[in-house]
Design an enzyme around this catalytic site. Sequence first.
Site, short mmCIF file in Angstrom:
data_model
loop_
_atom_site.label_atom_id
_atom_site.label_comp_id
_atom_site.label_asym_id
_atom_site.label_seq_id
_atom_site.Cartn_x
_atom_site.Cartn_y
_atom_site.Cartn_z
N GLY A 98 44.25 57.40 34.33
CA GLY A 98 43.65 58.74 34.33
C GLY A 98 43.81 59.45 35.67
O GLY A 98 44.14 60.65 35.70
N ILE A 130 44.73 48.94 31.78
CA ILE A 130 44.09 47.91 30.95
C ILE A 130 42.80 48.46 30.34
O ILE A 130 42.24 47.87 29.42
CB ILE A 130 43.78 46.63 31.76
CG1 ILE A 130 42.73 46.88 32.84
CG2 ILE A 130 45.05 46.02 32.34
CD1 ILE A 130 42.09 45.60 33.39
N ASP A 131 42.30 49.60 30.88
CA ASP A 131 41.01 50.13 30.42
C ASP A 131 41.12 50.86 29.07
O ASP A 131 40.10 51.09 28.41
CB ASP A 131 40.44 51.10 31.46
CG ASP A 131 40.29 50.47 32.83
OD1 ASP A 131 40.22 49.23 32.90
OD2 ASP A 131 40.25 51.21 33.83
N MET A 189 36.48 43.77 32.78
CA MET A 189 36.85 45.07 33.40
C MET A 189 36.84 46.19 32.37
O MET A 189 36.57 45.97 31.19
CB MET A 189 38.22 44.96 34.05
CG MET A 189 38.19 44.42 35.46
SD MET A 189 39.83 44.55 36.19
CE MET A 189 39.49 44.12 37.88
N HIS A 247 36.40 49.73 33.78
CA HIS A 247 35.88 50.90 34.50
C HIS A 247 34.70 51.47 33.74
O HIS A 247 33.81 50.70 33.40
CB HIS A 247 37.02 51.91 34.72
CG HIS A 247 36.74 52.85 35.83
ND1 HIS A 247 37.13 54.17 35.81
CD2 HIS A 247 36.07 52.69 37.00
CE1 HIS A 247 36.72 54.77 36.92
NE2 HIS A 247 36.08 53.88 37.66
N GLU A 250 32.13 45.93 32.87
CA GLU A 250 31.71 46.14 34.27
C GLU A 250 30.94 47.45 34.46
O GLU A 250 30.13 47.56 35.36
CB GLU A 250 32.92 46.10 35.22
CG GLU A 250 33.93 47.19 34.95
CD GLU A 250 35.12 47.16 35.89
OE1 GLU A 250 35.10 46.41 36.87
OE2 GLU A 250 36.09 47.89 35.61
O1 F6P Z 1 41.63 50.76 36.10
C1 F6P Z 1 41.98 49.42 36.08
C2 F6P Z 1 40.94 48.59 36.77
O2 F6P Z 1 41.36 47.25 36.68
C3 F6P Z 1 39.52 48.76 36.28
O3 F6P Z 1 39.27 48.03 35.11
C4 F6P Z 1 38.75 48.29 37.48
O4 F6P Z 1 37.48 48.90 37.51
C5 F6P Z 1 39.57 48.75 38.63
O5 F6P Z 1 40.88 48.92 38.14
C6 F6P Z 1 39.62 47.79 39.79
O6 F6P Z 1 40.29 48.42 40.83
P1 F6P Z 1 40.91 47.68 42.12
O7 F6P Z 1 42.08 46.88 41.67
O8 F6P Z 1 41.27 48.79 43.02
O9 F6P Z 1 39.84 46.78 42.64
#
Ligand code: F6P
Length: 373
Positions: free
Chosen positions: A111, A134-135, A177, A179, A230
Amino acid sequence: MSKYIGVLTAGGDSPGLNAAIRGLGKAGEQQYDMHLIGFQDGFRGLMENRFIRLNNMYLSGILTIGGTILGTSRDKPHKMQVGDRTMDMTDVMLEVYNKHHFDALVCIGGGGTQKNAYHLYKHGMNIITLPKTIDNDIFGTDRSFGYDSALQIATDAVDRLHSTAHSHHRIIVAEIMGHNAGWLALGAGVAGGADVILIPEIPYEIESIAEAIRSRRKKGKHFSIVAIAEGALSKQDAKILKKVRSEIENASNQDERRKAKKSIVKLEKTFSNNTIELSRQLEILTGLISRVTILGHVQRGGAPSPADRLLATQLGSACAKAIQNEEYGVMIAMKNDLPTSVPLKDIVGKRKTVPLDHPLIESARMVGTNFGD
Ligand code: F6P
């Protein structure tokens, strides 16, 4: 006539990125005489003009490999950290783009990347994007690559947690995960037969979860698996967050908006302990021992699933075709199993969350899954 195309991967990595680069590059080269240049580490590589010529040597043998051969970052063109300053580097990127005489720049990401790519489009670049995360929360596409692979990993984890929870008569709270969307927790929770599934779209009450676990116990089931996204929040926390979000929307000046945004960051930090706190509360309320498993980045690692390889190949090759047709300012989405061009202006700033009447929620409720509501 030959065409020169730039490509970059931005945001969190996910399985299927290399398959998409390969689909785009091979189709572009073989069907339309396109030459592909890959920028390293997302928008930062574009700003610094760090690139690789993605000839056949680079495009071969990457279909099955996880991560991204280009590297990635969460940098934003208009808010780039340069030394100890945050700067708008859009013009520098435009210069690099013009220097290469690009016909198009392909931005692959989630996004945030769609938003950043649209920003570059509005500044004069021929932008086209592909949906990766993956979200599974990108608006305007039925699926994004990365989701299916992560779903497999998270489901496998829930499966494995079952046998140890069962043996020890424990609760295991598995944080998944996603988001601020519940797709991954819902999918893995249902596929793995979690007893409780908690997603951001359905704020929970701890007492309702505890009651579900106690009632399982009465039926002789001395263990329970809780799959929690999460971003899941208790009803109370969801109310607080909603209030701050509306403060941002209704802020009358920059200062008020900045203040409200700071409170959100603070709140999110507090919420990051929610899973551990939930587990602690459940021990008190049920008398069972509870353990927490945070699946974390393992969900983004490793080879893409067959479904993600297929999706990324289809979208990547459709992207080459769209460039040939000079369709810019669009994301190549998957809609009803067909690659479809969706205008970026219609999708940026929007998130695809789980609708409360989603059939999977109904099926899960029918087999006795608790959603904490
Ligand atoms: O957007 C993908 C994602 O894996 C989310 O599920 C998670 O909240 C975030 O990225 C984690 O981000 P980073 O890899 O920057 O810690």
